[in-house]
Structures are given as structure tokens and as C-alpha cells.
Design a protein around this motif. Structure first.
Motif, mmCIF file in Angstrom:
data_model
loop_
_atom_site.group_PDB
_atom_site.id
_atom_site.type_symbol
_atom_site.label_atom_id
_atom_site.label_comp_id
_atom_site.label_asym_id
_atom_site.label_seq_id
_atom_site.Cartn_x
_atom_site.Cartn_y
_atom_site.Cartn_z
ATOM 1 N N LEU A 1 27.683 28.526 -1.781
ATOM 2 C CA LEU A 1 29.021 28.369 -2.247
ATOM 3 C C LEU A 1 29.696 29.740 -1.972
ATOM 4 O O LEU A 1 29.312 30.594 -2.483
ATOM 5 C CB LEU A 1 29.169 28.172 -3.634
ATOM 6 N N VAL A 2 30.932 29.669 -1.324
ATOM 7 C CA VAL A 2 31.353 31.069 -1.135
ATOM 8 C C VAL A 2 32.624 30.760 -2.113
ATOM 9 O O VAL A 2 33.741 29.907 -2.132
ATOM 10 C CB VAL A 2 32.092 31.040 0.249
ATOM 11 N N VAL A 3 32.715 31.574 -2.883
ATOM 12 C CA VAL A 3 33.329 31.638 -4.156
ATOM 13 C C VAL A 3 34.689 32.634 -3.997
ATOM 14 O O VAL A 3 34.276 33.930 -3.725
ATOM 15 C CB VAL A 3 32.820 32.040 -5.723
ATOM 16 N N THR A 4 35.814 32.153 -3.834
ATOM 17 C CA THR A 4 37.006 33.043 -3.557
ATOM 18 C C THR A 4 37.957 32.616 -4.426
ATOM 19 O O THR A 4 38.001 32.082 -5.353
ATOM 20 C CB THR A 4 37.579 32.897 -1.838
ATOM 21 N N ARG A 5 39.338 33.365 -4.059
ATOM 22 C CA ARG A 5 40.413 33.377 -4.948
ATOM 23 C C ARG A 5 41.484 31.997 -4.617
ATOM 24 O O ARG A 5 41.394 31.887 -3.198
ATOM 25 C CB ARG A 5 41.292 34.400 -5.167
ATOM 26 N N LEU A 6 41.750 31.240 -5.351
ATOM 27 C CA LEU A 6 42.748 29.963 -5.097
ATOM 28 C C LEU A 6 44.159 30.834 -5.374
ATOM 29 O O LEU A 6 44.514 31.362 -6.283
ATOM 30 C CB LEU A 6 42.619 29.043 -6.118
ATOM 31 N N ILE A 7 44.935 30.860 -4.209
ATOM 32 C CA ILE A 7 46.264 31.305 -4.140
ATOM 33 C C ILE A 7 47.264 30.300 -4.140
ATOM 34 O O ILE A 7 47.429 29.710 -2.913
ATOM 35 C CB ILE A 7 46.317 32.256 -2.920
ATOM 36 N N PRO A 8 48.063 29.923 -5.097
ATOM 37 C CA PRO A 8 48.865 28.848 -5.092
ATOM 38 C C PRO A 8 49.940 29.274 -3.797
ATOM 39 O O PRO A 8 50.487 28.270 -3.124
ATOM 40 C CB PRO A 8 49.653 28.862 -6.264
ATOM 41 N N HIS B 1 30.246 25.424 1.494
ATOM 42 C CA HIS B 1 31.536 24.977 0.741
ATOM 43 C C HIS B 1 32.276 26.307 0.394
ATOM 44 O O HIS B 1 31.539 27.293 -0.232
ATOM 45 C CB HIS B 1 31.580 24.197 -0.420
ATOM 46 N N ILE B 2 33.543 26.255 0.639
ATOM 47 C CA ILE B 2 34.458 27.335 -0.239
ATOM 48 C C ILE B 2 34.826 26.914 -1.467
ATOM 49 O O ILE B 2 35.359 25.642 -1.462
ATOM 50 C CB ILE B 2 35.384 27.755 0.761
ATOM 51 N N LEU B 3 34.576 27.475 -2.545
ATOM 52 C CA LEU B 3 35.162 27.039 -3.838
ATOM 53 C C LEU B 3 36.136 28.133 -4.294
ATOM 54 O O LEU B 3 36.110 29.258 -4.089
ATOM 55 C CB LEU B 3 33.928 27.110 -4.852
ATOM 56 N N ARG B 4 37.465 27.604 -4.554
ATOM 57 C CA ARG B 4 38.248 28.528 -4.764
ATOM 58 C C ARG B 4 38.935 28.548 -6.164
ATOM 59 O O ARG B 4 39.064 27.579 -6.921
ATOM 60 C CB ARG B 4 39.984 28.366 -4.098
ATOM 61 N N ILE B 5 38.820 29.721 -6.955
ATOM 62 C CA ILE B 5 39.270 29.605 -8.518
ATOM 63 C C ILE B 5 40.461 30.537 -8.558
ATOM 64 O O ILE B 5 40.444 31.728 -8.040
ATOM 65 C CB ILE B 5 37.920 30.448 -9.114
ATOM 66 N N PRO B 6 41.501 30.191 -9.318
ATOM 67 C CA PRO B 6 42.590 30.966 -9.273
ATOM 68 C C PRO B 6 42.470 32.026 -10.421
ATOM 69 O O PRO B 6 41.658 32.028 -10.986
ATOM 70 C CB PRO B 6 43.672 29.965 -10.050
ATOM 71 N N PHE B 7 43.319 33.111 -10.232
ATOM 72 C CA PHE B 7 43.393 34.303 -11.245
ATOM 73 C C PHE B 7 44.326 33.735 -12.152
ATOM 74 O O PHE B 7 45.396 33.100 -12.051
ATOM 75 C CB PHE B 7 44.293 35.392 -10.627
ATOM 76 N N ARG B 8 43.708 34.029 -13.587
ATOM 77 C CA ARG B 8 44.271 33.768 -14.683
ATOM 78 C C ARG B 8 44.591 34.692 -15.470
ATOM 79 O O ARG B 8 44.117 35.824 -15.596
ATOM 80 C CB ARG B 8 43.224 32.616 -15.604
ATOM 81 N N THR B 9 46.066 34.738 -16.245
ATOM 82 C CA THR B 9 46.440 35.622 -16.938
ATOM 83 C C THR B 9 46.866 35.124 -18.254
ATOM 84 O O THR B 9 46.664 33.813 -18.256
ATOM 85 C CB THR B 9 47.497 36.343 -16.376
ATOM 86 N N GLU B 10 47.357 35.628 -19.172
ATOM 87 C CA GLU B 10 47.672 35.230 -20.445
ATOM 88 C C GLU B 10 48.659 34.147 -20.285
ATOM 89 O O GLU B 10 48.622 33.103 -21.264
ATOM 90 C CB GLU B 10 48.271 36.184 -21.322
ATOM 91 N N LYS B 11 49.470 34.282 -19.096
ATOM 92 C CA LYS B 11 50.525 33.362 -19.049
ATOM 93 C C LYS B 11 50.284 32.157 -18.419
ATOM 94 O O LYS B 11 50.951 31.221 -18.492
ATOM 95 C CB LYS B 11 51.846 33.951 -18.427
ATOM 96 N N GLY B 12 49.217 32.067 -17.717
ATOM 97 C CA GLY B 12 48.655 31.073 -16.796
ATOM 98 C C GLY B 12 48.121 31.496 -15.460
ATOM 99 O O GLY B 12 47.656 32.581 -15.239
ATOM 100 N N VAL B 13 48.167 30.607 -14.428
ATOM 101 C CA VAL B 13 47.613 30.912 -13.152
ATOM 102 C C VAL B 13 48.841 31.883 -12.214
ATOM 103 O O VAL B 13 49.810 31.444 -12.177
ATOM 104 C CB VAL B 13 47.567 29.671 -12.332
#
Ligand code: UDP
Ligand code: LCN
Length: 811
Positions: free
Chosen positions: A329-336, A357-369
Motif C-alpha cells: 500500500l502506498v499511502v498518500t494524501r487525498l486532495i479534494p 494500491h495507492i491509498l489516499r487519506i485526507p488531511f483533517r483539521t478541527e474544521k474538517g477535511v
């Protein structure tokens, strides 16, 4: 330099006392300052006017010390010298400018001298924070020779051999390790029936005789049953020949270990089925991403790396006689805000792979993604949440823990460290480029840089990750320990200070056997020689002709080439300042001879600086337009916007080779330089910077040429001379082209890489268990810095204003 600098310097100074007193008086005359070698040399030249006298001094022992000096901290009446007399070896001395007395000082004292220049209060603070990772390494074996640096795997095999000194009970840790090997709970290699070294040894003898009675290619299942009765499980091999070989290796290791058998045995062990690779920043995708800000060689590297690792894992698993599907798994950032790329998709299979596979995980802040791309320099506030989110997803997708976690670049390495610590999994890191060496004095002047680059976060994260890692993969020797004249990227973390933040008295030791060189390659089905005509991607020919030669200017290209018969010098890179594409343009603009001989084609960036969100990119774009005007380059130069299709790009390299041109990589500093090996793979003679990896990739004058990015006139002359020589010697161009191809085959292929990295995963996995106590102590130290220091620094990095998406809509 046999003796220390403190031993040899007093005599050396005494021999030229008169001149040295004048030189030192001059050094201190301007008060506190940090002098580099070039300043010292200039001032010596100005002080000792008599050339013969000066040459005599500089050719003597004093000259040797001076030329090995990296910098000198002037704090009158002292001048403190940091002398690097061999890669990785440093001596520190302070000289009293008035009496010329010399005293050895520690790295810590030297750093304090430096701090006196930038932050006196901090330098004098007895309780200033010090980082000393070396304190945990007292019992760790170390390499002793500069020439062995980067060869850790081999060294560890030797150390392990010496630890298993031939007494069976010494092999107990290995036995425990084998007993613990399993795949999803199913034992591998041996089971509890063989829970003692003597038992194992005896069983191996019987089993080896038994297996030898079968023809070599007898499948494992044909004799599995008997082996199982004796306590052997799957994993020894797919057939009798292989099982016997693995058993023999283990028997020999228990009887009388040697490093070759040790390395060979570990390379056969079934240890690695699931790998996670963190590569977070930039636009990580498989199409239309290259050349976007922060998105370059690392993406290429990782995708090629995954394919090479998968292929090697499949082959190994088959030879181990197992029926397991590896997962990467290549884990990277999900960019909307994906800018037309796939970076807003959570999962994507990796092309030309079967299980990756590439797995994308978004950056989460207090306000959301967070919707938008963020620069790699501003990425720190998101990483902790990211690690948590990634961890949950990885465990779900892999149905358990991975066997190996590899981090890429600062952000990926930090997250890899957090996760590997949490899960108790082996960790490898890859820096690609450590940012600290790219900006002069970026450590000691960190406050000046921090609002723009957040180096306080970056250097801390780098330091933490390189210490947490079980092994470090580098592309070249210079990345670790530099060259004769220039310290390596890791070496620059040995002892450094960031006044007001911390003083790293022992950051990393380049003689640590965790360092390994495994150079990447270029995908050879794409980057192949221009001479292989039948393989060439001819469908791109019309598009490439248009790209290079049409007279039209549009949003893909500006400028034009009036004389199509001339060879082309070509360069392609992201539009970072350090890539120095504007530098090359200026050298070309200034050198009439070169302009007469060749055209210039540059690929990178785009044309409207106001559209760039990347600070450096925008500045470079502006500069490029100015140079076009200043040197009136239209007619001789084509500037093509960033290109994203690697197949077309490979054909572009080959088309440039058809013109009998050359590739030029003019970077102020290049950590490795994938474009260099892409060009060489295509048979295109290559001129590349002597600052960094390319200096090692190319043998000057044989497989290409080195150029000095800080001496544009000399570099452009070297290129012009080459093309002149090609005019009189029709074979010269081919000789260099072939020299480049030969060099690639010998040293820079993905096959060599994958084999080495999987061996690292296996042997360092064992090594970490072997040294578990020390590992845990270091881990605690890591937490001590991570928690109160890194977290606080990361909080200072601003989060962009734009409204983030509510978290729920992230998918
Ligand atoms: N590249 C590209 N299009 C561009 C600029 C670069 O496809 O407009 C590719 C290039 O072919 C190479 C990678 O991006 O594969 C750059 O890698 P390199 O190691 O040279 O530099 P990095 O960008 O990683 O600093
Ligand atoms: C980052 C860089 O700066 C390049 O020099 C490398 O080639 C690339 O990563 C891949 O490792």
C-alpha cells in the motif's frame, strides 16, 4: 591526517607565525562571524600578498588543515575551526588569534561558538536544550572506515556472525525469531517442537538427509508431511533443492556462522508479505501529476519501487513454497481539489502491478477535511491526525499489521516512525533529499527561514525519523557522507545547532550500520536507448515535432527554434530555484559560441506566475520570462510547460538524442537526479551538476560530464567544447552515449534495488529484536522530543484560510 588537528596545528602555525598572526588578526578584525572555506581562502590571499610565500604555506600542513576546514566560527579573540579531514571524520579546535595557541574542543563547544554569533544568550544558557541521540548508541557496533559507509547490511551480517560464536546456545535469539515467524497466525519455518537450538540442529541434520533423497525439483508438498512431523513448517522452499539449500545454510550458521551465509539465509526467509510505503506530500498519482508543485522524482521512484518490490516479493514467495499474495500500500494524501488528477480518489490500483494500491487519506483539521494542496514545507500540523487515520485504514485493508513500513521524505518518514513505533513493526526510511543541506546555514539561521520554510519542524522531524528507523535507504554514498570536499546530507545532521530551539550534539552517526545504499533505476521498458528503433513510441512523433519545432506560441510552449538542424541541449525539471533551469538559460544566453552550436529546450513549470501557489515556482517563472527578453532568446530557445506523460517524455529524450544533442542537469544541488538516469538510459549524453548525486552517477568524461552550477561560464564552455569536439570527431558523441548506457547497466537498475531492500527488511527485522532493549530506550527518547517539542512546533505552522470540507464528506 594521522594526528588530530589539535596535534598538528600548533607546529603548522609556528612555521608561518608572522603571516598567520596577520591572517588571524584579519579574521577577527570584523568581530563575530561565521566564515566558510572560501572566505578563509580569500582573506589569506589578501593578507599574504607574496604569491610564492602564500603557495608555500598553503601547500604545507597548514594548507591541508585549512582546505579541510568546513567553516570557522569567529568569536574574538578565538577562531573555532570545524575541520573535516575525511568523509564523516571531524575535528574541532579553537585558536587564540593573539597568541596562536590551539586547543581541541568538542562538537558541543564548537556549536556554542557558532551560537555566540547568532544568539549569545542561548549560547551562554547552561540549561539550553541538547539533543544527544548518541547517548543511546554506546553499545552499538559502528563502522570504522569512510569507505564502508552505506554498506550496513554487509556489516550487520558480519556482526551477527560474530555474535553467534559457534556455540549452539548463541543461536537462541535466531531460534526465537524463527519460532515467531508466521503468516496470519500460521507458523512458518519451525514450530514449538523445535524449541531448543540442539533440537533444531539435530532435526536439521536428519531433515537434510531426508530431503536430499528426493530429486531437486520434487515439489515441497511431496515431502511436507514428514518434515512437519519433525517440527518444520512451510517456508523452507518450493522444492527439495531449495529446502535443502536453506536447511544447509541454517546448519552452517549454527555450527560456525559467516556473513555470506548469514545474508543469504536471511534473504531466503519468509519475513515480508505486506509493505506500507508512506509518501504523503504533493500530488501522488499515476498520470498528469509530474511537474505539479512538490511532485517529481519521488512519485516516479515510489511507483517504480513498488513494481520492483512486488516482482521480487512474488519471486521470493514462490521460491519459499508459499501460497501468499503480497500486498503493498502506498499511502498518500487525498486532495479534494485534485486539479484534474486522481488525487481525490481513496483507492487506486497501481498500474503494471497485481497486488499494489495507492491509498489516499485526507488531511483533517478541527474544521474538517482540507481541500487544497499544501506545500511540503507547511505540512506539519496535519501529520499526527493523518498517522491515526492511516493506521486504522491500513489495519483494516491489510487485515493485520504490515511486516515493513517505509517512509519517504520528511513527512512520510515521520508518519512511518509514529506508526512503526505504535505497531512494533520494522521501519525503513528514504529521505530522497534532506532539505537542510540545500540552504546554506539553514540550521543556525533557522529563525530567518522559519516563517517561509518551517525548518524547525522539518529538521526535527528528520532527526526523529532517522533515529527511529531500523534502516535507512539512500541512493548514493554522497547522500550519507558526502564527498572529499562536501559533507553528506546525513552527515550534516551529526552535530548542528538551532539556537533558541536545541543543540544537537549528536544527531546521527554516519558510521551507524543502519545506512545502506540502494540506488534507484529508471523503468527500462520506457526509458530505452534511442537506437532501439523498433521499440520506439512512434505515435508520439508528430506531437513531439509540434512541441519542439512549431513556430506557434501557446499555453504549452513559447519561444521557437529557427534552425532545426542544430543539436538540442535539453533540460527538464520542476520549477524549484534549486533546479536552476533559469541558471542554464542564463549560461546559454551569455555564451555566443554555445548559441551558435546548439538550440536550447527547457521543460518545466508553466507561463503565468500569478497562477502558481508555489512561492519558488512563481519566482522562477518570472525570472525565465525576464531572461527570454534580456538575451533575446526567441529563435534559439523553446520553453515547454511541465510535461506529465512519461512515455512521451521518454520519446522526447530519444528525439533529442536523434539530433545528437545532450541533456543538461544544472541544479545547484541534486540529491539523486532521476532525469539524469532517464536521459542516460535513452542514450543521451548527459551533463549534470557536480553538486550531489549526479557526481556519483556519472564518471566525468566517460559516462557523461560534470558541470559546476556555481560556475556558469565554465559549465557552458564545457558543453560548447563537447559539441565542437563532436564536429571534428564523429565518434565522440557515440562514445559518451554508450559510456552512459554501460554505467546504468552496471549500477542503476530496479532489480538490484529490490533485492537489496528486501534483504534489509529481513535482516534488520531480526537486528531490532536482537537489540530490543536499546531500541526501546531510543524510542522513549523519541517520544520525549516528539511530544513536547515537535507537536508544539507543528502547531505554529499556519493552516490555510480556505474553508475545509466537513470531515464526513471526505470520501
Ligand atoms: N518530470 C516530468 N515532467 C516535468 C518535470 C519532471 O515528467 O515537467 C519527471 C522526470 O522525468 C523525472 C521526475 O519528474 O522522472 C523528476 O525527478 P528528479 O529526481 O530529476 O527530480 P525531483 O523532481 O525529484 O527533485
Ligand atoms: C528527490 C530529489 O530531489 C531527487 O534528486 C531524487 O532523484 C528524487 O527525490 C527521487 O529519489
Amino acid at each position: 591526517m594521522a594526528s588530530t588537528v589539535a596535534d598538528s596545528m600548533p607546529d603548522a602555525l609556528k612555521q608561518s607565525r608572522y603571516h598567520m598572526k596577520r591572517c588571524f588578526a584579519r579574521f577577527i578584525a570584523m568581530g563575530r562571524r561565521l566564515m566558510k572555506l572560501k572566505h578563509l581562502t580569500e582573506e589569506i590571499e589578501e593578507t599574504i600578498e607574496d604569491k610564492a610565500e602564500r603557495t608555500k604555506i598553503l601547500e604545507g600542513s597548514l594548507g591541508k588543515i585549512m582546505s579541510s576546514t568546513q567553516e570557522a566560527a569567529v568569536v574574538p579573540p578565538y577562531v573555532a575551526f570545524a575541520v573535516r579531514y575525511n568523509p564523516g571524520f571531524w575535528d574541532y579546535v579553537k585558536v587564540n588569534a593573539e597568541t596562536l595557541s590551539v586547543e581541541a574542543i568538542s562538537a558541543r563547544e564548537y556549536l556554542k561558538f557558532k551560537e555566540m554569533i547568532f544568539d549569545e544568550d542561548w549560547a551562554k544558557d547552561d540549561n539550553a536544550l541538547e539533543v544527544d541521540f548518541g547517548a543511546f548508541d554506546y553499545s552499538n557496533p559502528r563502522l570504522a572506515l569512510s569507505s564502508s559507509v552505506g554498506n550496513g547490511l554487509n556489516f550487520i551480517s558480519k556482526v551477527l556472525s560474530s555474535k553467534f560464536g559457534g556455540k549452539p546456545e548463541d543461536a537462541q535469539p535466531l531460534l526465537d525469531y524463527l519460532l515467531a515467524l508466521n503468516h496470519q497466525g500460521e507458523n512458518l519455518m519451525i514450530n514449538e517442537n523445535l524449541n531448543g537450538v540442539s533440537k533444531l540442529q539435530a532435526a536439521l541434520i536428519v531433515a537434510e538427509v531426508f530431503v536430499s533423497s528426493f530429486p531437486k525439483d520434487t515439489p515441497y508438498k511431496d515431502f511436507e508431511h514428514k518434515l512437519k512431523e519433525w517440527g518444520f513448517e512451510k517456508g523452507w522452499g518450493h522444492n527439495a533443492g531449495r529446502v535443502r539449500e536453506t536447511m544447509r545454510l541454517l546448519s552452517e550458521i549454527i555450527q560456525a556462522p559467516d556473513p555470506i551465509n548469514m545474508e543469504s539465509f536471511f534473504s531466503k526467509l519468509p519475513t515480508t508479505f505486506n509493505i506500507v510505503i508512506f509518501s504523503i506530500h504533493g500530488y501522488f498519482g499515476q498520470a498528469d501529476v509530474l511537474g505539479l508543485p512538490d511532485t517529481g522524482g519521488q512519485v516516479v521512484y515510489i511507483l517504480d519501487q513498488v513494481r520492483a518490490l512486488e516482482e521480487e516479493m512474488l519471486q521470493r514467495i514462490k521460491q519459499q513454497g508459499l501460497n501468499v499474495k503480497p500486498k503493498i500500500l502506498v499511502v498518500t494524501r487525498l486532495i479534494p481539489d485534485a486539479r484534474g488528477t486522481t488525487c481525490n480518489q481513496e483507492m487506486e490500483p497501481i498500474l503494471n502491478s497485481s497486488h499494489s494500491h495507492i491509498l489516499r487519506i485526507p488531511f483533517r483539521t478541527e474544521k474538517g477535511v482540507l481541500r487544497q494542496w499544501v506545500s511540503r514545507f507547511d505540512i506539519y500540523p496535519y501529520l499526527e491526525n493523518y498517522a491515526k487515520d492511516a493506521s486504522a485504514k491500513i489495519l483494516e485493508l491489510m487485515e493485520g499489521k504490515p511486516d515493513l513500513i517505509i517512509g519517504n521524505y520528511t513527512d512520510g518518514n515521520l508518519v512511518a516512525s509514529l506508526l512503526a513505533n505504535k505497531l512494533g513493526v520494522s521501519q525503513g526510511t528514504i529521505a530522497h533529499a534532506l532539505e537542510k543541506t540545500k540552504y546554506e546555514d539553514s540550521d543556525v539561521k533557522w529563525k530567518q527561514f522559519d516563517s517561509k520554510y518551517h525548518f524547525s519542524c522539518q529538521f526535527t522531524a528528520d532527526l526523529l525519523a532517522m533515529n527511529a528507523a531500523d534502516f535507512i535507504i539512500t541512493s548514493t554514498y554522497q547522500e550519507i557522507a558526502g564527498s572529499e570536499t562536501r559533507p553528506g546530507q546525513y552527515e550534516s545532521h551529526t552535530a548542528f545547532t538551532m539556537p533558541g530551539l536545541y543543540r544537537a550534539v549528536s544527531g546521527i552517526n554516519v558510521f551507524d550500520p543502519k545506512f545502506n545504499i540502494a540506488a534507484p533505476g529508471a523503468e527500462q521498458s520506457t526509458y530505452f536507448p534511442f537506437t532501439e528503433k523498433q521499440k520506439r513510441f512512434s505515435t508520439f512523433r508528430p506531437a513531439i515535432n509540434e512541441l519542439l519545432y512549431s513556430n506557434e506560441e501557446n499555453n504549452e510552449h513559447i519561444g521557437f527554434l529557427a534552425d532545426r538542424k542544430k543539436p538540442i541541449i535539453f533540460s527538464m525539471a520542476r520549477f524549484d530555484t534549486v533546479k536552476n533551469l533559469s541558471g542554464l538559460t542564463e549560461w546559454y544566453g551569455k555564451n555566443k559560441k554555445l548559441r551558435n552550436l546548439v538550440n536550447l529546450v527547457i521543460v518545466g513549470g508553466f507561463f503565468d506566475p500569478s497562477k502558481s501557489k508555489d512561492r519558488e515556482e512563481a519566482a522562477e517563472i518570472k525570472k525565465m520570462h525576464e531572461l527570454f527578453e534580456k538575451y533575446n532568446l526567441k529563435g534559439q530557445m523553446r520553453w515547454i510547460a511541465a510535461q506529465t506523460d512519461k512515455y512521451r517524455n521518454s520519446e522526447l529524450y530519444r528525439t533529442i538524442a536523434d539530433t545528437k544533442g545532450a541533456f543538461v542537469q544544472p541544479a545547484l544541488y541534486e540529491a539523486f537526479g532521476l532525469t539524469v538516469i532517464e536521459a542516460m538510459n535513452c542514450g543521451l549524453p548527459t551533463f549534470a551538476t557536480n553538486q550531489g548525486g549526479p557526481a556519483e552517477i556519472i564518471v566525468d568524461g566517460v559516462s557523461g560530464f560534470h558541470i559546476d552550477p556555481y560556475n556558469g561560464d565554465e559549465s557552458s564552455k564545457k558543453i560548447a567544447d563537447f559539441f565542437e569536439k563532436c564536429k571534428v570527431d564523429s565518434k565522440y558523441w557515440n562514445r559518451i552515449s554508450e559510456g552512459g548506457l554501460k554505467r546504468i547497466e552496471e549500477c542503476y537498475t530496479w532489480k538490484i534495488y529490490a533485492n537489496k531492500v528486501l534483504n534489509m527488511g529481513s535482516i534488520y527485522g531480526f537486528w531490532r529484536q536482537f537489540n530490543v532493549g536499546q531500541k526501546q530506550a531510543k524510542q522513549r527518547y523519541f517520544e520525549m522530543f516528539y511530544n513536547p517539542l515537535f507537536r508544539k512546533l507543528a502547531k505554529n505552522v499556519p493552516i490555510p484560510h480556505e474553508e475545509p470540507l466537513p470531515f464526513a464528506t471526505s470520501d
